[in-house]
Structure formats: C-alpha cells, structure tokens
Design a protein around this motif. Structure first.
Motif, PDB file in Angstrom:
ATOM      1  N   GLN A  57       0.852  -1.186   0.000  1.00 38.37           N
ATOM      2  CA  GLN A  57       0.000   0.000   0.000  1.00 38.37           C
ATOM      3  C   GLN A  57       0.887   1.234   0.000  1.00 38.37           C
ATOM      4  O   GLN A  57       2.029   1.177   0.446  1.00 38.37           O
ATOM      5  N   ALA A  58       0.334   2.335  -0.443  1.00 39.11           N
ATOM      6  CA  ALA A  58       1.095   3.586  -0.461  1.00 39.11           C
ATOM      7  C   ALA A  58       1.069   4.224   0.921  1.00 39.11           C
ATOM      8  O   ALA A  58       0.008   4.461   1.479  1.00 39.11           O
ATOM      9  N   PHE A  59       2.239   4.477   1.464  1.00 38.03           N
ATOM     10  CA  PHE A  59       2.399   5.264   2.685  1.00 38.03           C
ATOM     11  C   PHE A  59       3.390   6.360   2.334  1.00 38.03           C
ATOM     12  O   PHE A  59       4.568   6.100   2.163  1.00 38.03           O
ATOM     13  N   THR A  60       2.895   7.576   2.195  1.00 36.92           N
ATOM     14  CA  THR A  60       3.772   8.666   1.782  1.00 36.92           C
ATOM     15  C   THR A  60       3.871   9.773   2.811  1.00 36.92           C
ATOM     16  O   THR A  60       4.696  10.665   2.667  1.00 36.92           O
ATOM     17  N   GLU A  61       3.037   9.734   3.858  1.00 41.67           N
ATOM     18  CA  GLU A  61       3.124  10.762   4.890  1.00 41.67           C
ATOM     19  C   GLU A  61       4.402  10.571   5.686  1.00 41.67           C
ATOM     20  O   GLU A  61       4.797   9.442   5.990  1.00 41.67           O
ATOM     21  N   ASP A  62       5.028  11.667   6.059  1.00 38.54           N
ATOM     22  CA  ASP A  62       6.298  11.595   6.773  1.00 38.54           C
ATOM     23  C   ASP A  62       6.181  10.933   8.143  1.00 38.54           C
ATOM     24  O   ASP A  62       7.176  10.483   8.689  1.00 38.54           O
ATOM     25  N   ARG A  63       4.994  10.860   8.708  1.00 40.30           N
ATOM     26  CA  ARG A  63       4.847  10.266  10.040  1.00 40.30           C
ATOM     27  C   ARG A  63       4.769   8.744   9.996  1.00 40.30           C
ATOM     28  O   ARG A  63       4.671   8.085  11.022  1.00 40.30           O
ATOM     29  N   TYR A  64       4.809   8.166   8.788  1.00 39.66           N
ATOM     30  CA  TYR A  64       4.769   6.715   8.611  1.00 39.66           C
ATOM     31  C   TYR A  64       6.032   6.217   7.925  1.00 39.66           C
ATOM     32  O   TYR A  64       6.726   6.979   7.241  1.00 39.66           O
ATOM     33  N   PHE A  65       6.296   4.921   8.068  1.00 39.93           N
ATOM     34  CA  PHE A  65       7.334   4.282   7.275  1.00 39.93           C
ATOM     35  C   PHE A  65       6.818   4.244   5.834  1.00 39.93           C
ATOM     36  O   PHE A  65       5.701   3.797   5.594  1.00 39.93           O
ATOM     37  N   GLY A 123       9.153  -6.256  -8.860  1.00 37.49           N
ATOM     38  CA  GLY A 123       8.670  -6.880 -10.088  1.00 37.49           C
ATOM     39  C   GLY A 123       7.161  -6.940 -10.165  1.00 37.49           C
ATOM     40  O   GLY A 123       6.581  -6.815 -11.232  1.00 37.49           O
ATOM     41  N   SER A 124       6.500  -7.123  -9.018  1.00 40.86           N
ATOM     42  CA  SER A 124       5.036  -7.196  -9.015  1.00 40.86           C
ATOM     43  C   SER A 124       4.402  -5.820  -8.860  1.00 40.86           C
ATOM     44  O   SER A 124       3.240  -5.633  -9.185  1.00 40.86           O
ATOM     45  N   GLY A 125       5.149  -4.877  -8.307  1.00 43.99           N
ATOM     46  CA  GLY A 125       4.587  -3.559  -8.018  1.00 43.99           C
ATOM     47  C   GLY A 125       3.741  -3.546  -6.764  1.00 43.99           C
ATOM     48  O   GLY A 125       3.127  -2.548  -6.435  1.00 43.99           O
ATOM     49  N   LEU A 126       3.709  -4.679  -6.048  1.00 44.87           N
ATOM     50  CA  LEU A 126       2.842  -4.806  -4.868  1.00 44.87           C
ATOM     51  C   LEU A 126       3.593  -5.290  -3.642  1.00 44.87           C
ATOM     52  O   LEU A 126       2.985  -5.828  -2.718  1.00 44.87           O
ATOM     53  N   ASP A 127       4.898  -5.141  -3.607  1.00 46.77           N
ATOM     54  CA  ASP A 127       5.697  -5.660  -2.498  1.00 46.77           C
ATOM     55  C   ASP A 127       5.313  -4.975  -1.192  1.00 46.77           C
ATOM     56  O   ASP A 127       5.443  -3.761  -1.070  1.00 46.77           O
ATOM     57  N   PRO A 128       4.845  -5.741  -0.186  1.00 35.63           N
ATOM     58  CA  PRO A 128       4.417  -5.134   1.073  1.00 35.63           C
ATOM     59  C   PRO A 128       5.550  -4.947   2.075  1.00 35.63           C
ATOM     60  O   PRO A 128       5.343  -4.386   3.141  1.00 35.63           O
ATOM     61  N   PRO A 171      15.433 -13.060   2.416  1.00 38.50           N
ATOM     62  CA  PRO A 171      15.992 -12.072   3.344  1.00 38.50           C
ATOM     63  C   PRO A 171      15.064 -11.828   4.538  1.00 38.50           C
ATOM     64  O   PRO A 171      13.899 -12.210   4.522  1.00 38.50           O
ATOM     65  N   SER A 172      15.578 -11.147   5.534  1.00 42.00           N
ATOM     66  CA  SER A 172      14.733 -10.642   6.611  1.00 42.00           C
ATOM     67  C   SER A 172      13.912  -9.503   6.046  1.00 42.00           C
ATOM     68  O   SER A 172      14.356  -8.801   5.130  1.00 42.00           O
ATOM     69  N   LYS A 173      12.694  -9.309   6.570  1.00 43.80           N
ATOM     70  CA  LYS A 173      11.828  -8.272   6.010  1.00 43.80           C
ATOM     71  C   LYS A 173      10.922  -7.701   7.081  1.00 43.80           C
ATOM     72  O   LYS A 173      10.667  -8.307   8.108  1.00 43.80           O
ATOM     73  N   VAL A 174      10.442  -6.496   6.802  1.00 47.03           N
ATOM     74  CA  VAL A 174       9.527  -5.779   7.679  1.00 47.03           C
ATOM     75  C   VAL A 174       8.282  -5.462   6.862  1.00 47.03           C
ATOM     76  O   VAL A 174       8.379  -4.810   5.822  1.00 47.03           O
ATOM     77  N   ASN A 175       7.109  -5.912   7.319  1.00 45.22           N
ATOM     78  CA  ASN A 175       5.865  -5.600   6.640  1.00 45.22           C
ATOM     79  C   ASN A 175       5.492  -4.162   6.982  1.00 45.22           C
ATOM     80  O   ASN A 175       5.281  -3.825   8.153  1.00 45.22           O
ATOM     81  N   VAL A 176       5.405  -3.312   5.976  1.00 47.14           N
ATOM     82  CA  VAL A 176       5.201  -1.876   6.183  1.00 47.14           C
ATOM     83  C   VAL A 176       3.841  -1.589   6.824  1.00 47.14           C
ATOM     84  O   VAL A 176       3.748  -0.772   7.743  1.00 47.14           O
ATOM     85  N   LEU A 177       2.791  -2.259   6.382  1.00 43.81           N
ATOM     86  CA  LEU A 177       1.470  -2.031   6.964  1.00 43.81           C
ATOM     87  C   LEU A 177       1.451  -2.410   8.437  1.00 43.81           C
ATOM     88  O   LEU A 177       0.965  -1.654   9.278  1.00 43.81           O
TER      89      LEU A 177
END
Length: 187
Positions: A57-65, A123-128, A171-177
């Motif tokens: 999902q798009a998170f573009t506000e500076d208060r979010y990752f 590649g998918s454009g949907l990487d969370p 790899p290790s990963k962090v789910n942005v949502l």
C-alpha cells in the motif's frame, strides 16, 4: 482420419473438465486452509480492515514508514513491473526523482545510504515489505515528527522483522502495513 477425431474430442472433453472444473475446485479447497481462508490475510484495527498483509500500500506521509514504490500504483488487479531497464533514460529520471524526494524528506541521509528498494519498484509492483535497513533509515524522520525516541522505533522495527523462511530462504523483512499499524498504536 475418422479414427483420430473421436479420441481427440474425448481427450479434449476430459481435459476441459479436469483442468477447468476439477483442478480449480481442488486449488480453492486447499486455499481454505491458508491464512484468511484463501481470501487474503487482512489486518484489522478497531474492527475495521485497514489492508491486506501481503499486498503493498502507499504510505507517503512523513509520520509513517514509507512503502516501496509501485509501478502499478498498488493496483492489485493489474500487478506488474515497469519493464524499464537501467539504461532507460525515463526510468533513470524516475529513480532520481525518488532519490531527491527521499533526501528532501529525510535530511541527514546520504544518497549512497538509501537502500535500493526505497527508490525502485518491485517486479510485481505490490511488495508489502522492506528490508530492516529500508525501515531503519526512516527512523530519524519519524522520531522527530512523532516525538518518539529513535531507540523505541528501532525496537518497534526489530519486533516486526520477520526472519528468512526456515532461517535459510530469503531475506529478513519488515511488513510496512504492520509496522505502521503498530506505530499508530504507540502513545
């Protein structure tokens, strides 16, 4: 020729039933045992679905990752990459614009320290997900805006870091949502 038409028609009908009816039903049946019952694993806050765990999902506000950029504007109905390579002038302009935007919103970060996933689409454009480094490079900005200590935000990222599958694959990963939902829950 007549000896071949009958078996060909029968084989076509059998394969049609097998591949367009039986196989999809078997796959749908197996999917009911997956998280979310085959409909996707949702994340809920206060009884309201805020997103899907495995769709970016798009998170573009500076208060979010911030999320990884998407070549398809996070449209899950039409996932895909941009098909532009590193020698494409328009692609290079897009990446440079993303770098400039990131640096403007994250003062003190050097261009060479920006993880590539923050300025290139998947590649998918949907990487969370982001790498832990991709999340941690944004901590100073979020700490300043939210008035939360950088140590607490580092701890939050560490708590939401998933290791490689079976400790070996990927790899290790962090789910942005998920990390942003947890960020909003901090008081």
């Amino acid at each position: 020729m007549k000896t071949h038409i009958g078996p060909a028609i029968r084989l076509t009908v059998v394969l049609l039933v097998l591949l367009s009816v039986i196989y999809p039903l078997v796959v749908a049946g197996i999917a009911t045992f997956a998280p979310g019952g085959g409909k996707g694993e949702t994340i809920t806050v206060n009884g309201r679905v805020v997103g899907y765990k495995r769709v970016g999902q798009a998170f573009t506000e500076d208060r979010y990752f911030n999320s990884r950029p998407s070549a398809v504007d996070y449209n899950a109905a039409g996932s895909g990459g941009s098909n532009k390579g590193p020698s494409n002038a328009n692609y290079l302009k897009t990446v440079q614009a993303r770098i400039d935007t990131f640096l403007a919103h994250n003062p003190g970060v050097r261009k060479e320290d920006i993880p590539s996933e923050l300025v290139t689409a998947s590649g998918s454009g949907l990487d969370p997900d982001l790498s832990p480094a991709g999340a941690k490079i944004q901590i100073a900005r979020i700490a300043k805006i939210r008035g939360i200590s950088a140590d607490r935000l580092n701890q939050l990222v560490d708590e939401h870091t998933e290791g490689p599958l079976l400790g070996l694959f990927g790899p290790s990963k962090v789910n942005v949502l998920q990390v942003n939902v947890a960020l909003d829950a901090l008081k």
